[in-house]
Design a protein around this motif. Structure first.
Motif, mmCIF file in Angstrom:
data_model
loop_
_atom_site.group_PDB
_atom_site.id
_atom_site.type_symbol
_atom_site.label_atom_id
_atom_site.label_comp_id
_atom_site.label_asym_id
_atom_site.label_seq_id
_atom_site.Cartn_x
_atom_site.Cartn_y
_atom_site.Cartn_z
ATOM 1 N N ASN A 312 0.814 -1.221 0.000
ATOM 2 C CA ASN A 312 0.000 0.000 0.000
ATOM 3 C C ASN A 312 0.841 1.263 0.000
ATOM 4 O O ASN A 312 0.326 2.339 0.307
ATOM 5 N N CYS A 313 2.121 1.171 -0.330
ATOM 6 C CA CYS A 313 3.025 2.327 -0.353
ATOM 7 C C CYS A 313 3.744 2.370 -1.692
ATOM 8 O O CYS A 313 4.191 1.331 -2.194
ATOM 9 N N HIS A 314 3.874 3.571 -2.242
ATOM 10 C CA HIS A 314 4.505 3.751 -3.534
ATOM 11 C C HIS A 314 5.685 4.713 -3.416
ATOM 12 O O HIS A 314 5.634 5.694 -2.666
ATOM 13 N N LEU A 315 6.715 4.425 -4.179
ATOM 14 C CA LEU A 315 7.863 5.315 -4.376
ATOM 15 C C LEU A 315 8.029 5.490 -5.884
ATOM 16 O O LEU A 315 8.479 4.568 -6.569
ATOM 17 N N LYS A 316 7.670 6.631 -6.386
ATOM 18 C CA LYS A 316 7.723 6.835 -7.831
ATOM 19 C C LYS A 316 9.168 6.979 -8.296
ATOM 20 O O LYS A 316 9.981 7.668 -7.681
ATOM 21 N N TYR A 317 9.458 6.337 -9.409
ATOM 22 C CA TYR A 317 10.826 6.319 -9.927
ATOM 23 C C TYR A 317 11.225 7.663 -10.519
ATOM 24 O O TYR A 317 12.427 7.931 -10.682
ATOM 25 N N ASN A 318 10.268 8.518 -10.840
ATOM 26 C CA ASN A 318 10.621 9.797 -11.459
ATOM 27 C C ASN A 318 11.304 10.754 -10.492
ATOM 28 O O ASN A 318 11.892 11.745 -10.919
ATOM 29 N N HIS A 319 11.235 10.476 -9.192
ATOM 30 C CA HIS A 319 12.012 11.262 -8.230
ATOM 31 C C HIS A 319 13.447 10.722 -8.202
ATOM 32 O O HIS A 319 13.672 9.527 -8.005
ATOM 33 N N ASP A 320 14.400 11.599 -8.385
ATOM 34 C CA ASP A 320 15.807 11.172 -8.460
ATOM 35 C C ASP A 320 16.282 10.523 -7.160
ATOM 36 O O ASP A 320 17.119 9.617 -7.190
ATOM 37 N N THR A 321 15.768 10.965 -6.039
ATOM 38 C CA THR A 321 16.211 10.400 -4.766
ATOM 39 C C THR A 321 15.684 8.983 -4.547
ATOM 40 O O THR A 321 16.212 8.259 -3.695
ATOM 41 N N ASN A 322 14.646 8.580 -5.295
ATOM 42 C CA ASN A 322 14.090 7.228 -5.147
ATOM 43 C C ASN A 322 14.761 6.207 -6.057
ATOM 44 O O ASN A 322 14.608 5.006 -5.843
ATOM 45 N N LYS A 323 15.476 6.649 -7.065
ATOM 46 C CA LYS A 323 16.055 5.721 -8.042
ATOM 47 C C LYS A 323 17.058 4.744 -7.433
ATOM 48 O O LYS A 323 17.092 3.580 -7.836
#
Length: 623
Positions: A312-323
């Protein structure tokens, strides 16, 4: 003097003067009801012997000063003195126990009443602390009443648990002990850590790792449709280290990257760089430990509300800090696959899909392989049915063939297919939809029997084409990832029988091939390669290795302008000058492999005469 000490001294005096009892002493004896039974028996036995068995027992009396003071606050009638050595009766013991139980129950009732007034619930409930909610993850097939196919089972996340099932606990424990000892020896002159690491799901920290420096954090961006969106945040010190890393990366200076890592031990990009360096130099164990170190740092930075194992949690790849998290998880998944821990790799693959539905790393094109290797056949069928609402996963080449393989194994287990299609029907459907897969599998596996040559002579298989760049790229990924499965005889038999049935059906009705061609073009209609960001080599088990000296030569800084002597040579591409190489006395095989590298230049021709530019370089070096 404490009350207990005073009582013991009086009893000792009474024992010495038994022939002349003192009525005042008998009248002043106080029955201490707060003292436990063991203390009464010990005091009686001490009085009977007329001396103290242990002189240090006198110190114990000071602990009960407060209790004795409370007992003396209430005046009691003098009781007859009990003779030495007598034991309390059962009725007296029960009375003492009842009195103590009543007092404890009254105390508990008073505490509960106070807490109720303060609106504090002392019983365990679901509203625990945020960190406990994040850590207490239970594996369930449903989430909020809706089936969730991407819920991760935490007990299968770590490869050590799966290795214990395969090899036994003794073997794994001995290996981990050797690993910890060998890793601690690498830290020259460093003292062993004397603190406890955080408990994490993804990685097990080693004893020589430094303490987590809190250089990374995570923030909650928004909550939409019951899904929480998060993003990693860099601290000021981490931003400074990131800038230094980008400069070192632009200069191809591995020493500068090492300096960044020396000052910031948990810099993710620097750790990933060294993990790749160790992998290509053949040090796979060190590379795997570096990836686990990245996982430990990334998990320590999780937000208290971040519960990715529940889906139920998302980390979008378009944020550079999440890559970096996606890169680390994908590398960790490949490392576990090489160790044979396919169930753990499957759980990490599910985690990758749950973090971002756009699937930036292509986990969707290897999850079928891990489910088959982990013998999760029913889960694979359920995943294809529930992952997307349009039920279009079977159109991809990897799922169309993997569903037939999963159905074959389930038929062997249950001996009955039920209402579902048989494995042969599913394989015929896969061959009609993607005939190019058969052609590539025969060449990659390889399948050298004469029957495969006969099958490929048919124009439907021999002249098969993908029809679109996207489909051809996905077929190459599937063949590179799963070709090893088709070396098993039972799967080859399934593929061969289905291929012959396809050929027979095409002889009776040739229009069926055109219908499936229309389906294929409708599903993959783009004229561009939509999956060009996925490298086929990332799905391969083959790891190219480069000698360490070549890596060092390749990672040196770029050439400077003062190295160009003539203005006429400015238009010529600048070549990184490698260190001088000696051929005499070296292994011939290594020299041959080294000569295949594009940047290898030994500076000699066939007549063993050095080139002119090498002579000039040598002369400049001497100057």
């Amino acid at each position: 003097m404490s009350g207990r000490l005073l009582r013991r001294v009086l009893k000792e005096r009474d024992e010495k003067t038994l022939a002349f009892p003192d009525p005042y002493t008998e009248a002043s004896t106080v029955d201490d009801e707060d003292e436990d039974e063991d203390g009464d028996e010990q005091s009686n036995s001490t009085a009977a012997t007329g001396r103290l068995t242990n002189p240090f027992d006198l110190l114990d009396g000071e602990e009960d000063d407060q209790l004795q003071d409370q007992s003396h606050d209430t005046v009691k009638e003098p009781t007859a003195r009990k003779p030495a050595g007598t034991v309390l009766s059962s009725n007296q013991k029960s009375k003492k126990k009842k009195k103590k139980s009543k007092q404890s129950s009254k105390a508990e009732e008073s505490i509960d009443s106070i807490l109720e007034e303060l609106s504090i619930n002392t019983k365990a409930s679901g509203n625990n602390s945020l960190r406990e909610n994040a850590n207490e993850v239970h594996y369930s097939g449903k989430k909020n009443g809706v089936p969730s196919i991407l819920v991760v089972d935490p007990k299968f996340l770590k490869a050590e648990n799966e290795l214990r099932k395969i090899f036994g606990s003794k073997v794994v424990n001995s290996f981990e002990n050797q690993r910890s000892v060998g890793s601690s020896r690498q830290v020259h002159g460093a003292r062993r850590a004397s603190y406890n690491f955080r408990k994490t799901f993804l990685a097990t920290p080693l004893g020589h790792w430094p303490r987590w420096d809190n250089s990374l954090t995570m923030e909650l961006l928004e909550t939409k449709d019951g899904v929480q969106y998060f993003r990693y945040v860099h601290s000021p010190s981490y931003k400074f280290a990131q800038e230094a890393f980008e400069m070192a990366k632009a200069a191809n200076d591995i020493n500068a990257i090492g300096a960044v890592l020396a000052h910031n031990a948990y810099h993710i990009d620097a750790l990933l760089t060294f993990a790749e360096l160790f992998k290509y130099s053949g040090e796979h164990q060190t590379s795997s430990e570096t990836i686990e170190k990245c996982l430990y740092a990334l998990e320590c930075a999780w937000h208290p509300l971040f519960t990715p194992l529940q889906g139920n949690c998302h980390l979008k790849y378009n944020h550079d800090t999440n890559k970096p998290l996606f890169l680390t998880l994908f590398s960790h998944m490949r490392n576990m696959d090489r160790r044979g821990c396919h169930r753990s790799a499957l759980e990490v693959c599910k985690l990758l899909l749950s973090l971002d539905s756009d699937d930036p790393k292509g986990a969707l094109f290897c999850i079928d392989y891990f489910s088959i290797r982990a013998q999760e056949y029913r889960w694979l069928e359920q995943f294809v049915e529930e992952y997307r609402c349009d039920n279009s996963l079977w159109l991809f080449p990897n799922f169309s063939y993997s569903l037939a393989v999963a159905r074959l194994h389930l038929e062997h287990e249950d001996d009955a297919s039920g209402d579902k299609a048989t494995s042969t029907d599913l394989m015929k459907q896969a061959l009609m939809l993607h005939p190019l897969v058969l052609q590539k599998l025969v060449a990659k596996a390889p399948m050298k029997e004469a029957v495969w040559t006969q099958i490929l002579k048919h124009p439907f298989f021999g002249s098969a084409e993908a029809g679109s760049p996207s489909l051809e790229h996905l077929i190459n990924i599937y063949v590179e990832r799963s070709y090893i499965l088709w070396r098993f005889p039972e799967l080859q038999k399934l593929l061969k029988d289905a291929a012959f049935q396809v050929i027979e059906s095409l002889k009776e009705n040739n229009s069926e091939a055109r219908d499936w061609d229309c389906v294929r073009k409708e599903a993959f209609s783009s004229e561009k390669n939509e999956y060009s960001h996925l490298m086929v080599s990332d799905f391969s088990d083959v790891i190219p290795t480069i000698p360490p000296e070549e890596i060092r030569d390749f990672m040196v800084g770029p050439p400077q302008l003062h190295e160009i002597q003539d203005a006429e040579r400015e238009a010529i591409p600048v070549r990184v000058r490698a260190a001088p190489r000696e051929i005499i006395g070296r292994n011939a095989a290594i020299v041959f492999l080294e000569s295949l590298l594009p940047w290898a230049d030994y500076g000699v021709d066939r007549n063993r005469e050095p080139h002119d530019h090498d002579q000039n370089d040598h002369g400049q070096d001497q100057q």
